[in-house]
Design a protein around this motif. Structure first.
Motif, PDB file in Angstrom:
ATOM      1  N   PRO A 214     -10.500  -5.176  30.509  1.00  0.00           N
ATOM      2  CA  PRO A 214     -10.485  -3.850  30.249  1.00  0.00           C
ATOM      3  C   PRO A 214      -9.749  -3.023  31.062  1.00  0.00           C
ATOM      4  N   ASN A 215      -9.384  -3.525  32.312  1.00  0.00           N
ATOM      5  CA  ASN A 215      -8.716  -2.699  33.230  1.00  0.00           C
ATOM      6  C   ASN A 215      -7.356  -2.801  33.184  1.00  0.00           C
ATOM      7  N   LYS A 216      -6.892  -3.892  32.237  1.00  0.00           N
ATOM      8  CA  LYS A 216      -5.434  -3.999  32.160  1.00  0.00           C
ATOM      9  C   LYS A 216      -4.856  -4.731  33.429  1.00  0.00           C
ATOM     10  N   SER A 217      -3.464  -4.460  33.882  1.00  0.00           N
ATOM     11  CA  SER A 217      -2.774  -5.010  35.023  1.00  0.00           C
ATOM     12  C   SER A 217      -2.960  -4.019  36.262  1.00  0.00           C
ATOM     13  N   LEU A 218      -2.788  -4.970  37.436  1.00  0.00           N
ATOM     14  CA  LEU A 218      -2.749  -4.078  38.860  1.00  0.00           C
ATOM     15  C   LEU A 218      -1.604  -3.099  38.984  1.00  0.00           C
ATOM     16  N   ASP A 219      -0.733  -3.463  38.157  1.00  0.00           N
ATOM     17  CA  ASP A 219       0.472  -2.191  38.402  1.00  0.00           C
ATOM     18  C   ASP A 219       0.145  -0.844  37.814  1.00  0.00           C
ATOM     19  N   SER A 220      -0.969  -0.924  36.840  1.00  0.00           N
ATOM     20  CA  SER A 220      -1.190   0.394  36.457  1.00  0.00           C
ATOM     21  C   SER A 220      -2.084   1.189  37.237  1.00  0.00           C
ATOM     22  N   PHE A 221      -2.581   0.468  38.357  1.00  0.00           N
ATOM     23  CA  PHE A 221      -3.477   1.061  39.363  1.00  0.00           C
ATOM     24  C   PHE A 221      -2.523   1.452  40.239  1.00  0.00           C
TER      25      PHE A 221
END
Length: 454
Positions: A214-221
């Motif tokens: 659900p939290n998608k990929s690291l780059d989106s954070f």
């Protein structure tokens, strides 16, 4: 008298040779013939059934003449049996043909992907089920896209959430990369590797089915000004260590030695508890037990994460992944992309941190929200130190992932890092081109590296 009663009346009279209804319209009354028959009635535009008594022997001779020795009833019975038998044979042949082709397709499908190896945990999904699960690949269900194509969220009939990686028809990745990812990741089991559920291949459609994170990929954070605040230092350090353990498993602890070759922030996914899971094995390569490096004529990967020996000479090894991990580590610590612009606009993130490190000013690039506690500051500096060790120019100088995991987990004296590679970059690049300025797209064909000699 009805027709049936008229028939019985005629059969009881030996001289009766024929009978019919007296009133053919109402089908009532009984008209019989005796001795020689002679038609004395006239009808206009209408006919009437006449039932004539025939000698049994004469009838038999007639049937033998027209229907053979079996007679009329026997011939009709034979015809019915023949038709039923032919129909049964045709249906049986069609069923056999369909089952044979289906089994052959499944066998070819399995041989194509798995080469006879046991991948019983993988499911071959039907295209119609994937279309239904993703609402016909609706834009609202799109999780993201890259050089390979797009990823969609799906919901199966049993309620399981899935992520569908749909390979674009125009992607540089093809059958080889698709098969590589399916067969490779199916053999890997580690908490820091994304779990593949199955695949779907129908005509030009090629899709990989993953567990949904659900939290998608690291780059989106880490590259988002708002969402990066959700990652305090403890969570960042936990992610760094998880990725390191995942790469160590690929290099050393799995039954296959695997070089990922495309490790980057967008290929690290996060589950609900923010556990990191390495994804996208389309460009990975398997090494033999004693093999340490290999050479390729087709360089694949992502600008900014490629090691110098791989980008310039096509030589890759476990130290290539260590270089990519070093870049990723520095990006996680600083919330900045390696391809961004800094005080010196010709410098990469690695070059900028190196310059600050030499002047003992490395903490200046850290987000102020991450520092304050002296213990945390020590841990942040250790991670920067490890990252600089991983991005050194020569592979022999870089640590292995087992050494990286040890350095992250323990307080020990670390060697002084040597000057990294790719400190500078050209400034005449088109910033609007995301494949150059952002460094997020994978290179699936021969690459040209944007570098400048020191």
């Amino acid at each position: 008298m009805n027709l049936k009663s008229c028939e019985e009346k005629c059969l009881r009279d030996c001289s009766c040779v024929a009978y019919t209804n007296a009133d053919e319209v109402k089908e009532s009354g009984c008209l019989t013939w005796h001795a020689d028959m002679e038609d004395i009635r006239t009808f206009e535009n209408v006919g009437q059934d006449l039932y004539v008594r025939v000698d049994a022997n004469e009838l038999a001779r007639y049937e033998r003449k027209h229907y053979g020795s079996l007679g009329k009833k026997g011939m009709m019975t034979l015809i019915v049996i023949s038709i039923c038998l032919i129909t049964f044979l045709v249906i049986s042949f069609l069923c056999w043909f369909v089952i044979k082709n289906r089994n052959q397709a499944k066998r070819m499908h399995g041989e194509f992907f798995f080469d006879g190896e046991d991948n019983s945990n993988l499911t071959l999904f039907d295209l119609k089920d994937i279309i239904e699960a993703t609402n016909n690949f609706a834009d609202a269900n799109m999780l993201g896209k890259g050089g390979f194509g797009s990823v969609y969220k799906g919901l199966l009939k049993d309620g399981m959430e899935i992520a569908v990686k749909r390979l674009s028809k125009y992607s540089g990745q093809g059958i080889k990369e698709f098969r590589n990812e399916v067969t490779l990741i199916a053999k890997l089991q580690h908490r820091n590797l994304v779990r593949i559920l199955g695949c779907c291949m129908d005509g030009e459609e090629k899709m990989l089915i993953y567990e949904y994170l659900p939290n998608k990929s690291l780059d989106s954070f880490i590259f988002d000004q708002a969402k990066k605040l959700q990652l305090d230092w403890r969570k960042r350090f936990y992610i760094i260590c998880g990725v390191a353990r995942g790469i160590l498993y690929l290099h050393q602890d799995s039954r296959l030695r695997i070089i990922h070759r495309d490790l980057k922030a967008s290929n690290v996914l996060l589950d609900l508890a923010m556990n990191p899971k390495i994804a996208d094995f389309g460009m990975a390569r398997i090494f033999g037990g004693d093999q340490t490096e290999a050479n390729t004529n087709c360089v694949v990967g992502t600008y900014g994460y490629m090691s110098p020996e791989y980008a310039m000479e096509g030589i890759f090894s476990i130290k290539s992944d260590a270089y990519s991990f070093g870049v990723l580590l520095l990006e996680i610590v600083t919330n900045r992309k390696n391809s961004g612009y800094y005080d010196d606009i010709t410098s990469t993130l690695v070059g900028h941190i190196w310059n600050l490190w030499r002047e003992s000013r490395a903490m200046e690039i850290i987000d102020p929200s991450l520092i304050g506690d002296p213990c945390l500051e020590h841990e942040v500096l250790k991670c920067i130190h490890v990252g600089l060790l991983c991005v050194q120019e020569y592979p022999t100088d870089r640590p292995t992932m087992s050494e990286v995991v040890f350095m992250l987990d323990n307080d020990s004296t670390l060697p002084h890092p040597k000057q990294p590679a790719f400190l500078f970059k050209k400034t005449n690049c088109d910033d609007s081109n995301p494949s150059i300025s952002e460094g997020v797209n994978s290179v699936n064909e021969m690459s040209t590296t944007v570098i400048e000699a020191r």
